[in-house]
Design a protein around this motif. Sequence first.
Motif, PDB file in Angstrom:
ATOM      1  N   GLY A 225       2.502   7.179   9.435  1.00 25.51           N
ATOM      2  CA  GLY A 225       2.490   5.721   8.601  1.00 25.51           C
ATOM      3  C   GLY A 225       2.762   5.639   7.113  1.00 25.51           C
ATOM      4  N   LEU A 226       3.080   6.284   6.754  1.00 22.00           N
ATOM      5  CA  LEU A 226       2.998   6.715   4.982  1.00 22.00           C
ATOM      6  C   LEU A 226       4.214   5.985   4.162  1.00 22.00           C
ATOM      7  N   LEU A 227       4.932   5.964   5.456  1.00 22.58           N
ATOM      8  CA  LEU A 227       7.007   5.671   4.901  1.00 22.58           C
ATOM      9  C   LEU A 227       6.825   4.608   4.931  1.00 22.58           C
ATOM     10  N   GLY A 228       7.174   3.420   3.525  1.00 21.50           N
ATOM     11  CA  GLY A 228       7.154   2.095   3.584  1.00 21.50           C
ATOM     12  C   GLY A 228       5.716   0.894   4.568  1.00 21.50           C
ATOM     13  N   MET A 229       4.604   1.992   3.748  1.00 24.48           N
ATOM     14  CA  MET A 229       3.295   1.625   4.777  1.00 24.48           C
ATOM     15  C   MET A 229       2.928   0.538   4.280  1.00 24.48           C
ATOM     16  N   HIS A 230       3.615  -0.047   2.690  1.00 30.29           N
ATOM     17  CA  HIS A 230       2.344  -0.865   3.018  1.00 30.29           C
ATOM     18  C   HIS A 230       3.784  -2.814   3.405  1.00 30.29           C
ATOM     19  N   LEU A 231       4.784  -2.306   4.309  1.00 29.25           N
ATOM     20  CA  LEU A 231       5.441  -3.222   4.769  1.00 29.25           C
ATOM     21  C   LEU A 231       5.755  -3.619   5.535  1.00 29.25           C
ATOM     22  N   GLU A 232       5.640  -4.686   6.690  1.00 32.82           N
ATOM     23  CA  GLU A 232       5.633  -5.150   7.620  1.00 32.82           C
ATOM     24  C   GLU A 232       7.041  -5.658   8.441  1.00 32.82           C
ATOM     25  N   GLY A 233       6.332  -5.164   9.941  1.00 38.94           N
ATOM     26  CA  GLY A 233       7.367  -5.407  10.731  1.00 38.94           C
ATOM     27  C   GLY A 233       8.492  -4.339  10.608  1.00 38.94           C
ATOM     28  N   HIS A 234       9.553  -4.181  11.731  1.00 37.89           N
ATOM     29  CA  HIS A 234      10.706  -2.931  11.891  1.00 37.89           C
ATOM     30  C   HIS A 234      10.152  -1.592  11.673  1.00 37.89           C
ATOM     31  N   GLY A 235       8.880  -1.361  12.392  1.00 42.74           N
ATOM     32  CA  GLY A 235       8.104   0.602  12.294  1.00 42.74           C
ATOM     33  C   GLY A 235       7.535   0.346  10.886  1.00 42.74           C
ATOM     34  N   CYS A 236       7.505  -0.443  10.139  1.00 41.97           N
ATOM     35  CA  CYS A 236       6.854  -0.132   9.288  1.00 41.97           C
ATOM     36  C   CYS A 236       4.612  -0.634   9.668  1.00 41.97           C
ATOM     37  N   ALA A 237       4.012   0.121   9.053  1.00 44.07           N
ATOM     38  CA  ALA A 237       3.168   0.163   9.273  1.00 44.07           C
ATOM     39  C   ALA A 237       1.961  -0.614   8.305  1.00 44.07           C
TER      40      ALA A 237
ATOM     41  N   GLY B 101       9.554   4.824   0.058  1.00 46.59           N
ATOM     42  CA  GLY B 101       9.522   2.840   0.524  1.00 46.59           C
ATOM     43  C   GLY B 101       9.465   2.658  -0.254  1.00 46.59           C
ATOM     44  N   SER B 102       8.955   2.648  -1.612  1.00 41.19           N
ATOM     45  CA  SER B 102       9.309   1.189  -2.603  1.00 41.19           C
ATOM     46  C   SER B 102      10.126   0.560  -3.031  1.00 41.19           C
ATOM     47  N   LEU B 103      11.491   1.859  -2.947  1.00 42.30           N
ATOM     48  CA  LEU B 103      12.685   1.967  -3.938  1.00 42.30           C
ATOM     49  C   LEU B 103      13.604   1.410  -2.180  1.00 42.30           C
ATOM     50  N   ALA B 104      13.997   2.460  -2.016  1.00 46.13           N
ATOM     51  CA  ALA B 104      14.929   1.766  -0.141  1.00 46.13           C
ATOM     52  C   ALA B 104      14.613   1.467   0.694  1.00 46.13           C
ATOM     53  N   MET B 105      13.408   1.462   1.647  1.00 45.32           N
ATOM     54  CA  MET B 105      12.950   0.938   2.251  1.00 45.32           C
ATOM     55  C   MET B 105      12.588  -0.671   2.034  1.00 45.32           C
ATOM     56  N   PHE B 106      11.759  -1.014   0.357  1.00 43.38           N
ATOM     57  CA  PHE B 106      12.286  -2.205   0.361  1.00 43.38           C
ATOM     58  C   PHE B 106      13.244  -2.750  -0.025  1.00 43.38           C
TER      59      PHE B 106
ATOM     60  N   GLY C 179      17.464  -8.074  -8.657  1.00 41.57           N
ATOM     61  CA  GLY C 179      16.930  -7.435  -7.049  1.00 41.57           C
ATOM     62  C   GLY C 179      16.132  -5.902  -7.714  1.00 41.57           C
ATOM     63  N   PRO C 180      17.386  -5.243  -7.923  1.00 42.78           N
ATOM     64  CA  PRO C 180      16.850  -3.799  -8.762  1.00 42.78           C
ATOM     65  C   PRO C 180      14.742  -3.610  -9.356  1.00 42.78           C
ATOM     66  N   LEU C 181      15.209  -4.570 -10.684  1.00 46.63           N
ATOM     67  CA  LEU C 181      13.882  -4.225 -10.989  1.00 46.63           C
ATOM     68  C   LEU C 181      12.705  -5.086 -10.492  1.00 46.63           C
ATOM     69  N   SER C 182      13.242  -5.708  -9.080  1.00 39.34           N
ATOM     70  CA  SER C 182      11.542  -6.374  -8.149  1.00 39.34           C
ATOM     71  C   SER C 182      11.504  -4.850  -7.337  1.00 39.34           C
ATOM     72  N   CYS C 183      12.175  -4.134  -6.786  1.00 40.35           N
ATOM     73  CA  CYS C 183      12.081  -2.769  -6.637  1.00 40.35           C
ATOM     74  C   CYS C 183      10.930  -1.942  -7.509  1.00 40.35           C
ATOM     75  N   LEU C 184      11.439  -1.708  -8.656  1.00 44.60           N
ATOM     76  CA  LEU C 184      11.122  -0.814  -9.257  1.00 44.60           C
ATOM     77  C   LEU C 184       9.065  -1.458  -9.275  1.00 44.60           C
ATOM     78  N   ASN C 185       9.292  -3.156  -9.707  1.00 42.81           N
ATOM     79  CA  ASN C 185       7.854  -3.318  -9.707  1.00 42.81           C
ATOM     80  C   ASN C 185       7.087  -2.500  -9.064  1.00 42.81           C
ATOM     81  N   GLU C 186       7.484  -1.839  -7.410  1.00 41.86           N
ATOM     82  CA  GLU C 186       6.573  -2.093  -6.321  1.00 41.86           C
ATOM     83  C   GLU C 186       6.631  -0.095  -6.343  1.00 41.86           C
TER      84      GLU C 186
END
Length: 395
Positions: free
Chosen positions: A67-79, A108-113, A245-252
């Motif tokens: 469950g470590l990939l996109g682990m702090h995202l909700e739904g669509h198979g994320c943990a 998780g934090s860039l592509a999936m986020f 848009g991209p800078l928001s992903c970088l925060n993650e």
Amino acid sequence: MTTTHAPALDTLDLAGIDTLLTTDEKDVRAAVRQLCATRVDPHVADWFESGEIPDVRALAKELGSLGLLGMHLEGHGCAGMTATEYGIACLELEASDSGLRSLVSVQGSLAMFAIHRFGSEEQKQEWLPPMAAGEAIGCFGLTEPDSGSDPGSMRTRARREGDDWVLDGRKMWITNGSIADVAVVWAQTDDGIRGFVVPTASPGFSAPLIRHKLSLRASVTSELVLDGVRLPGSAVLPHASGLGGPLSCLNEARFGIVWGAMGAARSALETALDYTMDREQFGRPVAGFQLTQQKLADMVLEYSKGVLLALHLGRLKDAHALRPEQVSLGKLNNVREALEICRTARTMLGANGISLEYPVIRHMTNLESVLTYEGTVEMHTLVVGQALTGIPAFR
Ligand code: TGC
Ligand code: FAD
């Protein structure tokens, strides 16, 4: 030195930070530690030396099954775990190697986020479940050969042709690029910067490996070449417009690095402590000299402060109260101090400090990349400077 009620001292947690963690957080830590101990630690020095991770796809699936990939995202198979749990996982992964944490961060934090936050429902359904499972690997293309700290100057361009989009340009230094199934690519359009979900099998797309790195060698780093890549109109991320848009992903991803860097620091500290307790010179353990103890005390102090800062930022993030400037503060401090801890640890191992038989120099050279990517130490200094003064000094 102890009182009757005080627990025994843990040398690697002198500040007693463990008492601030929940049971769930400790469980995540134990699970990731176990995976790293069996699957990564026995091999990672060889991966670093050869510059290759054999069967990286199998490793991605193992990370996904925990469950470590996109682990702090909700739904669509994320943990759907907390930001703090994600941070703790990053710390444990980077205690093994920054390259491993990079794989997980970028996925998780860039592509999936990017897809999760800015994508259409169709894009989410197509990509998030296989990416969460580690069956599909993602990368994130922002940096270009002539556009690094200043991503707004990018030249990669997307133009409309009928209903289609056609992308031309180059991205540089892209983690996971050559092994990715999908690339989130940022490009200039007539309406400003937009993001695109690019299947890497698309004609005109290629991702040559960048060789000759002396840092993050257990990580795939690539160039992305987009040569007339034609995509359907539905490939654009509908909800991202402009550099925000991209800078928001970088925060993650930067948040994960705040934690991760302390993992590399812990590994170096632990190694230096063990080594200097064992190694004897002038008839006594090297750890018995005052100069060595000064180094150890400074290292454990900075490590403890870094973990406390990471935990504090994690609690803010879980309360939806974390600001990008605070992430910059954390990345600036923790990467800089982790690098200093690794450099000091290297001196304490003497000649053995330059050998891959010990993890220290591997962490040290890895952190040179971590200091540069996701915003250089200078960029984060300027973000903090702007937060203090209100005056942007970037240009
Ligand atoms: P500026 O004019 O300040 O801002 C443009 C727009 O973006 C918004 N914004 C942010 N939004 C969310 N989060 C942030 N951290 C943001 N920072 C700025 C801003 O509000 C504005 O929005 P709007 O609506 O007004 O348009 O932009 P600037 O061109 O002056 O640049 C500012 C600067 C230098 C801080 C920024 O460009 C920057 O962060 N540069 C560093 C680039 C960077 O970090 N690249 C990383 C590439 S990815 C990577 O390295 C992955 S490695 C991963 C791994 O392997 O682990
Ligand atoms: P430059 O921007 O050219 O900077 C050179 C130097 O000038 C730096 O010290 C910088 O701080 C300084 N400088 C620049 N502007 C200023 C200023 N205004 N004031 C003061 N100093 C300044 N990018 C991605 O998009 N995706 C990835 O997956 C990715 N993975 C990476 C993996 C690795 C191993 C590495 C090393 C990099 C990766 N990057 C990735 C790229 C990374 O984000 C950039 O290298 C970084 O943003 C810096 O850009 P640059 O290398 O072009 O340096």
